[in-house]
Motif scaffolding. Structure first.
Motif, PDB file in Angstrom:
ATOM      1  N   CYS A  51      -7.037   9.836   4.069  1.00 46.15           N
ATOM      2  CA  CYS A  51      -6.534   9.045   2.587  1.00 46.15           C
ATOM      3  C   CYS A  51      -7.386   9.640   1.501  1.00 46.15           C
ATOM      4  CB  CYS A  51      -6.207   7.813   2.843  1.00 46.15           C
ATOM      5  SG  CYS A  51      -5.291   7.228   1.125  1.00 46.15           S
ATOM      6  N   PHE A  52      -7.046  10.597   0.717  1.00 43.88           N
ATOM      7  CA  PHE A  52      -7.815  10.772  -0.336  1.00 43.88           C
ATOM      8  C   PHE A  52      -7.580  10.022  -1.495  1.00 43.88           C
ATOM      9  CE2 PHE A  52      -8.437  14.580   2.043  1.00 43.88           C
ATOM     10  CZ  PHE A  52      -9.871  15.004   1.698  1.00 43.88           C
ATOM     11  N   SER A  53      -6.652   9.283  -1.635  1.00 44.86           N
ATOM     12  CA  SER A  53      -6.311   8.474  -2.822  1.00 44.86           C
ATOM     13  C   SER A  53      -6.642   6.833  -2.749  1.00 44.86           C
ATOM     14  CB  SER A  53      -4.655   8.065  -2.941  1.00 44.86           C
ATOM     15  OG  SER A  53      -4.203   7.288  -3.755  1.00 44.86           O
ATOM     16  N   PRO A  54      -7.894   6.627  -3.468  1.00 46.81           N
ATOM     17  CA  PRO A  54      -8.450   5.202  -3.453  1.00 46.81           C
ATOM     18  C   PRO A  54      -7.258   4.272  -3.683  1.00 46.81           C
ATOM     19  CG  PRO A  54      -9.804   6.862  -4.817  1.00 46.81           C
ATOM     20  CD  PRO A  54      -8.645   7.560  -4.528  1.00 46.81           C
ATOM     21  N   SER A  55      -6.421   4.521  -4.470  1.00 46.56           N
ATOM     22  CA  SER A  55      -5.274   3.306  -4.527  1.00 46.56           C
ATOM     23  C   SER A  55      -4.609   3.237  -3.332  1.00 46.56           C
ATOM     24  CB  SER A  55      -4.496   3.544  -5.893  1.00 46.56           C
ATOM     25  OG  SER A  55      -3.785   4.741  -5.557  1.00 46.56           O
ATOM     26  N   ARG A  56      -4.202   4.354  -2.692  1.00 46.29           N
ATOM     27  CA  ARG A  56      -3.257   4.117  -1.490  1.00 46.29           C
ATOM     28  C   ARG A  56      -4.149   3.678  -0.419  1.00 46.29           C
ATOM     29  NH1 ARG A  56      -0.950   9.349  -2.571  1.00 46.29           N
ATOM     30  NH2 ARG A  56      -2.077  10.338  -0.974  1.00 46.29           N
ATOM     31  N   PHE A  57      -5.556   3.955  -0.397  1.00 45.71           N
ATOM     32  CA  PHE A  57      -6.491   3.421   0.701  1.00 45.71           C
ATOM     33  C   PHE A  57      -6.480   1.908   0.694  1.00 45.71           C
ATOM     34  CE2 PHE A  57     -10.584   2.093   2.325  1.00 45.71           C
ATOM     35  CZ  PHE A  57     -10.635   2.896   3.471  1.00 45.71           C
ATOM     36  N   ALA A 147     -12.491  10.814   3.581  1.00 45.31           N
ATOM     37  CA  ALA A 147     -11.475  11.832   3.606  1.00 45.31           C
ATOM     38  C   ALA A 147     -11.667  13.208   3.688  1.00 45.31           C
ATOM     39  CB  ALA A 147     -10.519  11.353   2.702  1.00 45.31           C
ATOM     40  N   ALA A 148     -12.564  13.726   2.945  1.00 41.89           N
ATOM     41  CA  ALA A 148     -13.287  14.991   2.884  1.00 41.89           C
ATOM     42  C   ALA A 148     -13.834  15.211   4.372  1.00 41.89           C
ATOM     43  CB  ALA A 148     -14.090  15.363   1.848  1.00 41.89           C
TER      44      ALA A 148
END
Length: 169
Positions: A51-57, A147-148
């Motif tokens: 998950c690269f999206s902090p908000s989704r994480f 995530a990277a």
């Protein structure tokens, strides 16, 4: 006259020959332990790793309770901290067993080592995030960096594992 020295109890070649079997057994046992420790978090782990999206994480971990899901996430690192070392060593041994000495073998061994190192970086970042009272507090850079590292790990390790799979020699 002098008598010949007694043969060694363990011969180096016997120890090295046994290593892949021991490493494979250790990998299997460690993976099983990780799955047990993850408990209810297990099915979501890959999605969180990538998950690269902090908000989704943060949305995914928002409902995690300190004594529940968060405990399971933290606990799995007891074994996951060692797992990359084990599977990295196993894959290096596998490449040596399958391939003649040369560039291809060295490159596969380097890639296996690099992929395992990416896993160690990912684990370290997630452990840092899990040290806070809540994963919601993880900074954006940490979520993206983890995530990277995880994405790089999977992008490297899946082809390496495919090339070194049983029956590929």
């Amino acid at each position: 006259g002098q008598s010949a020295p007694p043969p060694p109890l363990l011969r180096t070649e016997d120890v090295l020959a046994a290593q892949p079997r021991r490493l494979f057994a250790a990998c299997c046992a460690t993976q099983a332990g990780i799955l047990l420790l993850l408990g209810p978090v297990g099915p979501d782990l890959l999605r969180l790793q990538l998950c690269f999206s902090p908000s989704r994480f943060r949305a995914a971990v928002a409902g995690w309770r300190p004594g529940g899901e968060l405990w399971h996430f933290r606990a799995h690192f007891l074994l996951d901290a060692w797992y990359p070392v084990l599977y990295g060593a196993l894959l290096v041994h596998r490449a040596a067993a399958l391939l003649p000495a040369g560039k291809i073998r060295r490159r596969l061994q380097a890639l296996a080592t690099f992929g395992a190192c990416c896993d160690i970086v990912e684990n370290a970042l997630h452990m840092h995030a899990a040290a806070a009272p809540s994963l919601d507090a993880a900074p954006d850079w940490l979520i993206v960096a983890a995530a990277a590292a995880a994405t790089t790990k999977w992008a490297v390790m899946l082809p390496v594992c495919w090339m070194l799979r049983p029956g590929s020699g």
